[in-house]
Scaffold this motif. Sequence first.
Motif: not given
Length: 393
Positions: A197-218
């Motif tokens: 469960m922790w690994t799944e939540q960590q993966t989801k968090h990293l994906q959300q952070e990548q999407e947020r980076r894409r939104l802000i930078e591009e």
Amino acid sequence: MAVRFRKSIKLAPGVRMNISGSGLGWTLGPRGASIGIGKRGARLNTSFMGFSSSQKLSGPSKKARPTPHKNQSTLVSLTCALHDDGTLTFQDADGNDLPEHVIEAAKKQNKEQILGMIQRKCDEINSSVEALGAIHLDTPSCTSRPAFIEVPFGEPEPTPPLLRKPNLLDRLFKKRMQRLTAQNAEAQAHFAANRSMWTEQQTKHLQQEQERRRLIEEGIYASTSDMETWLEYNLQDICWPRETDISLEVLDDGKHVALDVDLPEIEDMPTATASVPSRGLKLSVKTLSATATQKLYMAHVHAIAFRIVGETFAALPKATQVTLSGYSQRPDKATGRITDEYLFSVRVGRGAWSDIDFGRLTDVDVVEALARFDLRRQMTKTGMFRPIEPFSQ
């Protein structure tokens, strides 16, 4: 596209403090300190770090001491409630009012706790009033572009269990060994499930952070849908004193942003302020006049508009103009039906907006600030609005 914000401050109908204990007759007081009230008078009982003491407060002399009886202990739970009108009530566990002498004993023993409860309620009432006209104080400057700052995953990784090793008795007896093996297997399975469960939540968090980076930078420089998504994200991150609905659209390849704001109703405004008198255990509640309520509403709706315009320019670097219109639901005088009436509509250019000193927003009168721009508004000095025709997109 509509955005619905959560209600961040909800005033409860009352604040409660429980005082409970047990002993001979009535027992009042928090954990570690109590007053026992019974046939032998009143005693103050205290305990701290394992040490206990008992001090007689009142009652008959030793010669008049009655003969103790069995089964005299009574468990009593007292509830002290502070209501919105400033009144205090004391009741037992069944909701019955308590005798005056018991109330006075409770007040005397728990004076500091009750005063603290009254002060917290006073601060809650006054802060709800002050917050309405202060939303604009956190408006960001539009001089810097959004920058991505990674938010680390906050959940600690589960630690493997300490498996119990078999001892000599476990090895000698088959059932003990089977029980130990089953306990270790259960602990390992529980750890495996938690880590998955922790690994799944960590993966989801990293994906959300990548999407947020894409939104802000591009995204906010290339896609109007990404611009709307990022603006919604920023607006939803604000703690609004009242529920606020916003419809928005990004136009002209991101250069123009149009917003419609469903403003709170004047009936939703707080109706009182509070103070704590220097004497007595009470809360003084003063009802706001109709004029004061109108002025509070005027400051609130203009602060909302100011904050949203500022958040829009700060979130979207390509935006050069923001058009914001605020409306409210009011009864039509001709039909009696509830209709949407626009209270104001303002067009703001980025250049003129950047003239505001965002380091001194406490000196800014938001009602006057919006008047610097292209503004449609028919309003009296006391904050009474007449409907207007808003700017078109």
